[in-house]
Scaffold this active site. Structure first.
Site, PDB file in Angstrom:
ATOM      1  CE1 TYR A 143      -3.645   2.561   0.618  1.00  0.00           C
ATOM      2  CE2 TYR A 143      -2.440   3.224   2.583  1.00  0.00           C
ATOM      3  CZ  TYR A 143      -3.458   3.440   1.666  1.00  0.00           C
ATOM      4  OH  TYR A 143      -4.278   4.543   1.807  1.00  0.00           O
ATOM      5  CG  ASP A 238       5.588   3.459   0.976  1.00  0.00           C
ATOM      6  OD1 ASP A 238       5.901   4.031   2.043  1.00  0.00           O
ATOM      7  OD2 ASP A 238       4.422   3.397   0.552  1.00  0.00           O
ATOM      8  CE  LYS A 271       1.090   4.377   8.743  1.00  0.00           C
ATOM      9  NZ  LYS A 271       1.058   3.826   7.412  1.00  0.00           N
TER      10      LYS A 271
HETATM   11  C1  LIG Z   1       0.401   4.324   6.109  1.00  0.00           C
HETATM   12  C2  LIG Z   1       1.083   4.097   4.815  1.00  0.00           C
HETATM   13  C3  LIG Z   1       0.936   4.965   3.723  1.00  0.00           C
HETATM   14  C4  LIG Z   1      -0.072   6.084   3.716  1.00  0.00           C
HETATM   15  O1  LIG Z   1       0.176   7.029   4.694  1.00  0.00           O
HETATM   16  P1  LIG Z   1      -1.045   7.992   5.174  1.00  0.00           P
HETATM   17  O2  LIG Z   1      -0.373   8.934   6.095  1.00  0.00           O
HETATM   18  O3  LIG Z   1      -2.049   7.091   5.796  1.00  0.00           O
HETATM   19  O4  LIG Z   1      -1.577   8.654   3.952  1.00  0.00           O
HETATM   20  C5  LIG Z   1       1.722   4.766   2.604  1.00  0.00           C
HETATM   21  N1  LIG Z   1       2.596   3.760   2.547  1.00  0.00           N
HETATM   22  C6  LIG Z   1       2.750   2.878   3.553  1.00  0.00           C
HETATM   23  C7  LIG Z   1       3.755   1.793   3.437  1.00  0.00           C
HETATM   24  C8  LIG Z   1       1.985   3.014   4.714  1.00  0.00           C
HETATM   25  O5  LIG Z   1       2.119   2.117   5.690  1.00  0.00           O
END
Ligand SMILES: *Cc1c(COP(=O)(O)O)cnc(C)c1O
Length: 434
Positions: A143, A238, A271
């Protein structure tokens, strides 16, 4: 007893779609009533009925120090006094970025944004703008936020591109997104042989927390790097979840230690870097990052980007996780949880596998750790739901979906872990397969 959670949830559902502002919070996968949080401190939160829970979500990762860390709280309070937002540069943005660059050497420049979605979306645009290419690879189960081009699942065959996973995403917007199986080297090689010179980037969660906890194998990562380099595509990590969570240098420091000279070209963060405030980032080499406006042709902007309160929170958090012994301690706590749960399952003869790194963990009701999305989804959902509700009713709060990771904070004590394992034993011994 009146359940205020239910009363508030009903009220919320009348005015907010599904009663929540982010879908997973609605407990749709597991059923039941979501807990409305009243307050949190350290490793715990209390719901509106004043029930206490040991929190293994920690806002989905950011709360690595636990809730209400006094040093962070003070930094935020001081920052608040000077103003909430200016829409003009502040020194703290520079300090935060310098701190990130010091800890993650693959990046030379960073741009701050407000959410992981925004960071992932911007990194993709940057990769496309910097390479002058439009096609890119992502992996099923990863994601990267909810930008249109990233809400895609695999098509029927490799030569076909993805299908939208959301209504409202036009097919044309995902027609350049190639969705491959995670950890499948043969598919990766085939995709590069078909489209290599048209690919802007490969985007990957190096340790995938959106499949609960699935590591990219070292061989797979090595091949991703080689093929990107040979074909002039960018390797985009990511690390929104793994950054400052699995190790001080992120997941990339773990691959760099095993693959000589390894580094991604672009890194996406979120995060933990905000410590619970809306803050995210993306960065890479100077040459790539200088493609961004106002220097280059790739447009990207944000009214609240680099917000002075959020940067104070993030900076204080990043300083705290550099204290001597921080990583050995949080790793030890997480390992204690994972090995304790594994032992309980083994004693009960329950299919179970688990993995962890730093302050992040995952477990599956499967005999062996999965390596891709299809394997994760073989988990027995009904059994997981029994486990989830059993734990929840006894004050242990894990993610309400079997494909989500878990998080331990520095505030979790040995006593919290032992209590969790004892509760898990009680709950697991009563699980019944349908
Ligand atoms: C949480 C997450 C996102 C999205 O971040 P948001 O702050 O919720 O938009 C993107 N990539 C990864 C791997 C994530 O865990």
């Amino acid at each position: 007893m009146t359940d205020l959670n239910q009363i508030y949830f009903d009220r919320a559902k009348a005015v907010i779609p599904g009663g929540v502002n982010s879908p997973v919070r609605a407990f749709k996968a597991v059923g039941g009533t979501p807990r409305f949080v009243k307050r949190a401190q350290g490793a715990y939160f209390w719901d509106v009925n004043d029930e206490r829970y040991i929190d293994y979500i920690g806002s989905w990762g950011p709360m690595i120090l636990g809730h209400g860390n006094p040093v962070v709280l003070q930094a935020v309070q001081e920052a608040l006094k000077d103003g909430f937002s200016f829409g003009a540069p502040t020194l703290r943005e520079v300090e935060l970025v310098e701190e990130i660059l010091k800890l993650v050497p693959s990046m030379e420049m960073v741009r701050l944004v407000s959410s992981g979605t925004e960071a992932g979306m911007s990194a993709l645009r940057l990769a496309r703008g910097a390479t002058g290419r439009t096609k890119f690879i992502k992996f099923e189960g990863c994601y990267h936020g909810h930008a249109d081009a990233l809400l895609v699942k695999a098509g029927s065959g490799l030569a076909t591109f993805g299908n939208p996973t959301s209504a409202g995403v036009p097919k044309e917007v995902v027609q350049d997104t190639l969705v491959l199986e995670y950890n499948n080297i043969a598919q990766l090689e085939e995709a590069f042989s078909l489209y290599g010179e048209q690919l802007a980037c490969v985007m990957i969660e190096p340790i995938c927390g959106n499949m609960n906890f699935v590591r990219a194998s070292v061989e797979f990562m090595k091949r991703c790097r080689e093929l990107c380099t040979q074909n002039g595509a960018l390797l985009v990590f990511d690390e929104v979840m793994t950054g400052f969570r699995v190790a001080l240098g992120g997941a990339q420091s773990i691959y760099s230690a095993q693959i000589p000279g390894f580094k991604p070209d672009v890194t996406v963060m979120g995060k933990v870097i905000g410590g619970g405030m809306p803050l995210a980032a993306f960065g890479g080499s100077k040459a790539v990052m200088e493609q961004l406006a106002p220097l280059g042709p790739v447009y990207q902007a944000g009214t609240l980007s680099g917000n002075p309160v959020a940067t104070a929170c993030g900076l204080a958090t990043l300083k705290e996780i550099q204290r001597p012994g921080f990583w050995s301690s949080i790793s030890e706590t997480t390992e204690m949880l994972v090995s304790g749960l594994s032992k309980v399952a083994k004693d009960l003869d329950l299919d179970f596998s688990a993995d962890c790194q730093g302050g992040m963990f995952g477990f599956f009701l499967l005999p062996e750790l999965p390596s891709n999305y299809a394997q994760v989804m073989k988990s027995d959902g009904a059994l997981f739901n029994q486990l989830f509700h059993g734990l929840l009713n006894k004050g242990v709060y894990i993610a309400p979906a079997l494909y989500e990771a878990g998080f331990v904070s520095a505030a979790h004590t040995q006593i919290d872990i032992e209590h969790t394992i004892a509760v898990a034993h009680e709950v697991m011994s009563k699980l019944k397969r349908a």
